[in-house]
Design a protein around this motif. Structure first.
Motif, PDB file in Angstrom:
ATOM      1  N   GLU A   1       0.925  -1.150   0.180  1.00 33.55           N
ATOM      2  CA  GLU A   1       0.019  -0.144   0.038  1.00 33.55           C
ATOM      3  C   GLU A   1       0.726   1.424  -0.089  1.00 33.55           C
ATOM      4  N   TYR A   2       0.397   2.311  -0.689  1.00 31.08           N
ATOM      5  CA  TYR A   2       1.101   3.575  -0.844  1.00 31.08           C
ATOM      6  C   TYR A   2      -0.083   4.609  -0.444  1.00 31.08           C
ATOM      7  N   ARG A   3       0.273   5.404   0.756  1.00 31.46           N
ATOM      8  CA  ARG A   3      -0.447   6.492   1.092  1.00 31.46           C
ATOM      9  C   ARG A   3       0.127   7.669   1.161  1.00 31.46           C
ATOM     10  N   ARG A   4      -0.603   9.023   0.805  1.00 34.59           N
ATOM     11  CA  ARG A   4       0.069  10.211   0.814  1.00 34.59           C
ATOM     12  C   ARG A   4      -1.143  11.017   1.508  1.00 34.59           C
TER      13      ARG A   4
ATOM     14  N   VAL B   1      10.073   9.436  12.109  1.00 37.60           N
ATOM     15  CA  VAL B   1       9.433   8.263  12.194  1.00 37.60           C
ATOM     16  C   VAL B   1      10.235   7.012  11.605  1.00 37.60           C
ATOM     17  N   GLY B   2      10.473   7.335  10.064  1.00 40.96           N
ATOM     18  CA  GLY B   2      11.278   6.255   9.239  1.00 40.96           C
ATOM     19  C   GLY B   2      10.472   5.046   9.204  1.00 40.96           C
ATOM     20  N   SER B   3      11.097   3.994   9.414  1.00 38.54           N
ATOM     21  CA  SER B   3      10.366   2.417   9.190  1.00 38.54           C
ATOM     22  C   SER B   3      10.093   1.959  10.531  1.00 38.54           C
ATOM     23  N   VAL B   4       8.739   1.615  10.640  1.00 38.07           N
ATOM     24  CA  VAL B   4       8.525   0.779  11.570  1.00 38.07           C
ATOM     25  C   VAL B   4       7.694  -0.439  11.385  1.00 38.07           C
TER      26      VAL B   4
ATOM     27  N   GLU C   1      -7.995 -22.112  16.259  1.00 42.85           N
ATOM     28  CA  GLU C   1      -7.311 -21.341  14.968  1.00 42.85           C
ATOM     29  C   GLU C   1      -6.297 -20.414  15.565  1.00 42.85           C
ATOM     30  N   LEU C   2      -5.482 -20.245  14.719  1.00 44.17           N
ATOM     31  CA  LEU C   2      -4.409 -19.021  15.145  1.00 44.17           C
ATOM     32  C   LEU C   2      -4.505 -18.124  14.083  1.00 44.17           C
ATOM     33  N   THR C   3      -4.361 -16.760  14.372  1.00 39.16           N
ATOM     34  CA  THR C   3      -4.139 -15.746  13.310  1.00 39.16           C
ATOM     35  C   THR C   3      -2.925 -15.035  13.581  1.00 39.16           C
ATOM     36  N   GLY C   4      -2.534 -14.391  12.597  1.00 42.82           N
ATOM     37  CA  GLY C   4      -1.044 -13.497  12.717  1.00 42.82           C
ATOM     38  C   GLY C   4      -1.172 -12.415  11.625  1.00 42.82           C
ATOM     39  N   ALA C   5      -0.494 -11.467  11.885  1.00 41.49           N
ATOM     40  CA  ALA C   5      -0.604 -10.317  10.959  1.00 41.49           C
ATOM     41  C   ALA C   5       0.636  -9.330  11.146  1.00 41.49           C
ATOM     42  N   ALA C   6       1.183  -8.882  10.059  1.00 41.71           N
ATOM     43  CA  ALA C   6       2.479  -8.096  10.130  1.00 41.71           C
ATOM     44  C   ALA C   6       2.413  -6.923   9.031  1.00 41.71           C
ATOM     45  N   ARG C   7       2.920  -5.734   9.431  1.00 39.49           N
ATOM     46  CA  ARG C   7       3.029  -4.571   8.279  1.00 39.49           C
ATOM     47  C   ARG C   7       4.426  -3.903   8.667  1.00 39.49           C
ATOM     48  N   TYR C   8       4.959  -3.687   7.453  1.00 42.01           N
ATOM     49  CA  TYR C   8       6.346  -2.797   7.825  1.00 42.01           C
ATOM     50  C   TYR C   8       5.983  -1.368   6.807  1.00 42.01           C
TER      51      TYR C   8
ATOM     52  N   ASP D   1      -1.514  31.214  12.563  1.00 42.94           N
ATOM     53  CA  ASP D   1      -0.464  31.366  11.254  1.00 42.94           C
ATOM     54  C   ASP D   1      -0.903  30.297  10.420  1.00 42.94           C
ATOM     55  N   ALA D   2      -0.522  30.108   9.256  1.00 42.04           N
ATOM     56  CA  ALA D   2      -0.832  29.054   8.163  1.00 42.04           C
ATOM     57  C   ALA D   2      -0.031  27.922   8.520  1.00 42.04           C
ATOM     58  N   THR D   3      -0.712  26.853   8.094  1.00 41.66           N
ATOM     59  CA  THR D   3      -0.104  25.361   8.059  1.00 41.66           C
ATOM     60  C   THR D   3      -0.087  24.814   6.684  1.00 41.66           C
ATOM     61  N   GLU D   4       0.988  24.157   6.496  1.00 44.35           N
ATOM     62  CA  GLU D   4       1.027  23.371   5.339  1.00 44.35           C
ATOM     63  C   GLU D   4       1.915  22.080   5.286  1.00 44.35           C
ATOM     64  N   GLY D   5       1.716  21.121   5.005  1.00 47.02           N
ATOM     65  CA  GLY D   5       2.400  19.923   5.273  1.00 47.02           C
ATOM     66  C   GLY D   5       2.032  18.612   4.502  1.00 47.02           C
ATOM     67  N   ALA D   6       2.775  17.641   4.155  1.00 49.79           N
ATOM     68  CA  ALA D   6       2.279  16.405   3.649  1.00 49.79           C
ATOM     69  C   ALA D   6       3.471  15.691   3.909  1.00 49.79           C
ATOM     70  N   TYR D   7       2.893  14.284   3.716  1.00 49.01           N
ATOM     71  CA  TYR D   7       4.053  13.166   3.899  1.00 49.01           C
ATOM     72  C   TYR D   7       3.453  11.867   3.360  1.00 49.01           C
ATOM     73  N   ASN D   8       4.204  10.871   3.052  1.00 46.75           N
ATOM     74  CA  ASN D   8       3.765   9.499   2.488  1.00 46.75           C
ATOM     75  C   ASN D   8       4.322   8.553   3.286  1.00 46.75           C
ATOM     76  N   VAL D   9       3.709   7.192   3.012  1.00 50.25           N
ATOM     77  CA  VAL D   9       4.300   6.110   3.562  1.00 50.25           C
ATOM     78  C   VAL D   9       4.203   5.013   2.576  1.00 50.25           C
ATOM     79  N   LYS D  10       5.037   3.836   2.463  1.00 50.97           N
ATOM     80  CA  LYS D  10       5.086   2.888   1.719  1.00 50.97           C
ATOM     81  C   LYS D  10       5.172   1.565   2.495  1.00 50.97           C
ATOM     82  N   GLU D  11       4.098   0.534   2.277  1.00 46.40           N
ATOM     83  CA  GLU D  11       4.115  -0.492   3.361  1.00 46.40           C
ATOM     84  C   GLU D  11       3.906  -1.858   2.513  1.00 46.40           C
ATOM     85  N   ILE D  12       4.246  -2.761   3.148  1.00 39.62           N
ATOM     86  CA  ILE D  12       4.076  -4.126   2.734  1.00 39.62           C
ATOM     87  C   ILE D  12       3.262  -4.938   3.938  1.00 39.62           C
ATOM     88  N   PHE D  13       2.519  -5.814   3.845  1.00 39.77           N
ATOM     89  CA  PHE D  13       1.644  -6.397   4.690  1.00 39.77           C
ATOM     90  C   PHE D  13       1.303  -7.965   4.739  1.00 39.77           C
ATOM     91  N   ALA D  14       1.142  -8.630   5.662  1.00 44.35           N
ATOM     92  CA  ALA D  14       0.648 -10.202   5.458  1.00 44.35           C
ATOM     93  C   ALA D  14      -0.002 -10.475   6.628  1.00 44.35           C
TER      94      ALA D  14
END
Length: 980
Positions: free
Chosen positions: A528-531, A598-601, A583-590, A554-567
């Protein structure tokens, strides 16, 4: 077609966790869930995996569509706020504070930590905080609302620390149209809704399309229209009781000057007994001592804010090739919401030219001003002699602290017109019999135009007093002429733009059972890609601070994006003939954020479901979630605010209880003789402060776990009971140090170092008396320093049974349904600065840093009897009593209360199938007209109801918490729905 019939016992219910589809309830054949069951696949909120069963490790509360109809609710937040998992955010009753939006706040962790989805995908945000305005969701098309509490970042990404709310919209076959009208027993606050939707299948069922439209109008109610809110029970703790209690307006023009100046350590007294020292001008030009009088601002404030909404949209899908389907969604909303406040209060220090104002003043006042002028010239001379520059105007101009309520301009009105649209296009289909794909792109944008009237220009007001502009007469009630009003009035405008872009692709399917006997292993993988981007655009007057009335910024302006993979992975371990199943479940997202801090989490989750025996299931889940700071928190321009707070330096009880606090106050410029004297250090209940973004913020992290049981005893057919323990802890919580301006001040002045980091905002800003004024407000911003933890138990009970009698049919039977959804909140603790002992324990508390009441016990229950075409239903809403969280002030001594007692509301609704195509409903909410009230105030009758919710100083607005406790009173509604 959805109808009120025996099969609709699901209708009007708030369902138990994870029982999205259950054999105990019949479903209409055209619903999404049923269609999914026919294909043996179900997608449950909280997972992207198509499943062959409806149980989940995480509890899911489901609000069905008929709950909105049976409660007479058009705006969705009114139903969702009754859920025990929800603490009300901003609503139709949020005038000040408020922003014209309706927001959702799961578990009291904040609207920014609640992720709102529509059909499982991100929706439209409306401001720099990137929060969804629920006004943009078409209520009449809602099929169900799924509420998953606890972190869900591994599945859906950032913002899901508190949980996820997913609105499922239905497909329409044919024509559906209808309308609703609501009005209070007092004949005000009317609400109108008209809607229509047309849907059809085409090309032999390969395609389906739905288009829809809605118009909604809500009329205003003023605080003056209710006895409990007509008089502002505020500021009693800072002086005498309200002046002229019983009058909707107050002649007011306060004119304050300090009683002394300090030069080189020597106090130079001004005229003794100076009449003008804190004077009220009841008669033009003639002052008298203020004596603690305050202005009754309440009557002209909105109690219910007006709203007008136009909503258009549509969605369609088409099978362009066998097993491959393209789909699209389009939405447009025009939403106009107003706020209205009392006329502008002008406060601050101004230079007053004696010759300019003399025509408006009595000889006695003019004489006092001349004495003051002489004293100020003496102060200047002493400063020059000491080697300093003159500090005061002198030479016929005096420095004075002005407080003038400019009633001649009329009330302040803020109109927000939000235009929002969202477009989405995607494709989904089968790769193999057990493998599917889904990919889409969406773009959403909101443009808000905010127009403010009733503001005053600070520079023009100053020019009217110092002789450089049109002279103004502020010394009395209604003394400003139309020409003077025109000279000092100014209109202001703000703009907001918010965008959200999402590109997402998922492959999901089944891998077989590997011979374990538990069933197919399900999986989903994707990227997924979000901006996100947002800006706040004030006009020049607002950004320069020249506007008085609404908060400048005062004025505010800003933006950022994130690139993700998940399973995700869903692994059935075993299933026995005896009914046992594991039944067992699991999920992970980078996630890789473009934000340096923030960087990579990573986020991840794991859960388990174990069916002990037929009708008994245990479940549990653990999740680690992440929230990146939003645009406002990162890039927000400085904006002035006026939060209610008690200055510790003027609070004698605080000074006495905290050793060393007096010394810190003196080090910050409070004269020793004024420490603990609220009448001098704090003249108003609100303290000005500048708030702004912090580009150095990092992410918040949350850990949550749930453990519960689902009971469906075979010996009680139709009964389902679920109980789930939850614990959510958010660390690196982004907030002002201390949680609020009040908390920050308490941390600074409770002892320690006067020059510490916590005290920096308050150094060198106080005036000669030691007060904090708009001329030099403290600057505060958010940091990753706090922690919040909530825990408790959710309990849901659903029971339905046939009754052996009927009054309206010859079948000899009818049907009864009981639904209960309750929460016990064991803990809601907020630690303003981790590492310090200060903790706000908010479960069962209200006010102070806890804010909205957080009841220990909250439930919503519905009792429904279905007899042929008639549905009769009673809803019971309950909040347990809450205690005042602020120990620094005894509000009971100031016409307030220290405890809000338990609170119950009863609603009654009838729905009738007039024909196969027409359903009518009518009902009354708040059947027993339960309102906030107090029998007397200073001997004057206010209302004839018991004193249970009228809070005095300890309030949010309208003498209560209007988003929590009903302020409309007995409220009637009627609706009609056509389906062809």
């Amino acid at each position: 077609m959805t109808r009120f019939n025996k099969a609709s016992l699901l209708a009007g219910t708030i369902m138990a966790g994870a029982m999205i589809a259950t054999p105990a309830y019949a479903q209409d054949a055209d619903t999404t869930e049923t269609a999914a069951q026919e294909d043996n696949f179900i997608v449950v909120t909280g997972s992207r995996i198509q499943q062959r069963n409806v149980d989940t490790a995480a509890p899911v509360a489901v609000v069905e569509a008929e709950e909105f109809k049976l409660s007479g609710t058009v705006n969705v937040e009114q139903v969702l706020n009754t859920l025990p998992q929800v603490i009300p955010g901003t609503t139709a009753f949020s005038n000040n504070p408020g922003n014209g939006a309706a927001t959702l706040n799961l578990r009291g962790l904040g609207s920014t930590r609640t992720l709102v989805l529509v059909n499982g995908r991100r929706w439209v945000s409306f401001d720099t905080n990137q929060v969804v305005d629920l006004n943009t969701i078409p209520q009449f098309l809602i099929e169900s609302v799924d509420v998953v509490t606890g972190g869900a970042s591994a599945v859906y990404g950032s913002d899901a620390l508190a949980g996820v709310v997913n609105f499922r919209l239905k497909k329409v076959e044919g024509l559906e149209m209808g309308g609703q009208y609501s009005i209070t027993e007092r004949g005000d606050g009317a609400r109108y809704q008209m809607y229509g939707a047309i849907g059809t299948s085409f090309d032999d069922g390969r395609g389906n399309a739905t288009v829809y439209a809605e118009y909604f109008n809500r009329e205003s109610i003023f605080q003056g229209d209710r006895a409990f809110s007509n008089f502002a029970l505020g500021a009693e703790s800072f002086g005498a009781p309200l002046q002229q209690f019983g009058s909707s307006t107050l002649p007011t023009a306060r004119f304050n000057v300090p009683t002394s100046r300090t030069v080189a350590g020597t106090a130079l007294p001004l005229a003794q007994g100076l009449v003008i020292d804190d004077a009220i001008f009841d008669q033009p030009g003639v002052g008298r001592p203020r004596a603690g009088d305050t202005y009754n601002y309440a009557p002209v404030n909105y109690l219910q804010i007006p709203q007008e909404r136009y909503l258009l949209g549509g969605y369609a899908d088409y099978e362009f090739s066998d097993g491959h389907r393209a789909y699209t969604e389009v939405t447009y909303v025009n939403n106009r919401v107003q706020q209205e406040l009392a006329p502008t209060p002008v406060t601050g220090t101004y230079n007053v030219d004696i010759a300019t104002v003399s025509p408006f003043l009595s000889p006695a006042i003019i004489n006092e001003l001349n004495i003051l002028d002489q004293r100020e010239e003496a102060v200047n001379a002493a400063l020059v002699a000491a080697g300093s520059a003159p500090a005061l105007p002198g030479l016929g101009v005096v420095s004075a602290s002005i407080q003038r309520r400019v009633e001649e301009t009329g009330s302040r009105n803020s109109l927000d017109e939000r235009n929002a649209f969202r477009v989405l296009a995607g494709v989904t289909g089968s790769i193999t019999d057990n493998l599917n794909y889904d990919a889409y792109y969406s773009y959403a944008r909101t443009r808000n135009a905010n127009v403010q009237s009733g503001n005053i220009s600070r520079s023009a007001f100053q020019a009217g007093l110092d002789g450089t502009g049109t002279p103004i007469n502020i010394f009395g009630y209604n003394t400003l002429t139309p020409g003077m009003v025109d000279a000092i009035s100014i209109q202001a405008q703000n703009g907001d733009i918010s965008t959200v872009e999402v590109a997402s692709g998922t492959v999901s399917g089944f891998l077989g059972d590997f011979g374990w006997g538990g069933g197919d292993i399900g999986f989903a993988v994707g990227a997924e890609y979000r901006r996100v981007a947002a800006e706040f655009i004030p006009d020049t007057a607002l950004s320069s601070g020249d506007v008085i009335g609404f908060n400048a910024g005062d004025a505010t302006e800003g933006a950022y994006n994130v690139k993700e993979i998940f399973a995700e992975l869903n692994v059935p371990i075993f299933e026995t003939d005896g009914g046992q199943r594991l039944e067992l479940t699991g999920a992970a997202r980078y996630s890789d954020y473009s934000l340096d801090n923030v960087g990579s989490v990573w986020t991840y989750a794991g859960g388990a479901e174990f069916t002990v025996t037929d009708g008994v299931m245990l479940r549990g889940q653990y999740q680690r979630a992440v929230r990146a700071p939003n645009v406002a928190e990162l890039f927000g321009g400085q904006a002035i605010g006026f939060p209610g707070a008690v200055d510790p330096c003027g609070n004698a009880a605080f000074i006495g209880a905290n050793a060393g606090s007096a010394a810190i106050c003196q080090a910050h410029g409070v004269p020793a003789g004024n420490v603990g004297n609220a009448a001098v250090v704090q003249l108003n209940a609100q303290i000005p402060a500048l708030f702004g973004g912090n580009p150095n913020l990092g992410e918040e992290t949350g850990t949550s776990w749930t453990a519960g049981i689902v009971l469906q005893p075979t010996f009680v057919p139709g009964l389902t009971i679920t109980a789930d323990y939850f614990n959510i802890e958010v660390e690196d919580f982004i907030t002002v140090a201390g949680g609020s301006l009040q908390g920050l001040m308490n941390l600074c002045y409770s002892g320690g170092n006067a020059t510490s980091v916590l005290c920096q905002p308050f150094i060198g800003i106080r005036n000669a008396d030691g007060a904090i004024t708009v001329d030099a407000p403290p600057l505060v911003s958010g940091i990753n320093a706090a922690k919040q933890e909530v825990s408790g138990v959710d309990l849901q009970i659903n029971y339905n049974t046939s009754l052996p009698f009927s009054l309206l049919t010859d079948t000899g039977s009818s049907r009864f349904d009981l639904n209960f959804n309750g929460t016990w909140t064991d803990k809601n603790d907020f630690t303003p600065v981790v590492g310090r002992p200060d903790v706000d324990v908010c479960a069962g508390q209200f006010g102070g840093n806890c804010g909205q009441p957080i009841a220990s016990y909250k439930w919503a229950s519905r009792f429904t009897w279905i007899d042929g075409p008639l549905t009769t239903t009673v809803r019971w809403r309950h909040l347990s009593g809450v205690d005042d969280a602020d120990d620094s002030v005894d509000y009971a001594a100031f016409n307030g209360i220290e405890r809000i007692s338990a609170y119950d509301l009863i609603d009654l609704t009838f729905a009738f199938e007039a024909s196969e195509n027409v359903t009518v409903a009518f009902g009354v909410n708040n059947l027993f007209d339960t309102l906030p009230g107090s029998p007397t105030f200073n001997g004057i009758v206010v209302d004839n109801r018991p004193n249970s919710l009228l809070l005095g100083d300890n309030q949010e607005q309208a003498n209560t918490y209007p988003s929590v406790y009903d302020v409309l009173g007995r409220d009637f509604f009627a609706s009609v729905a056509f389906s062809f």
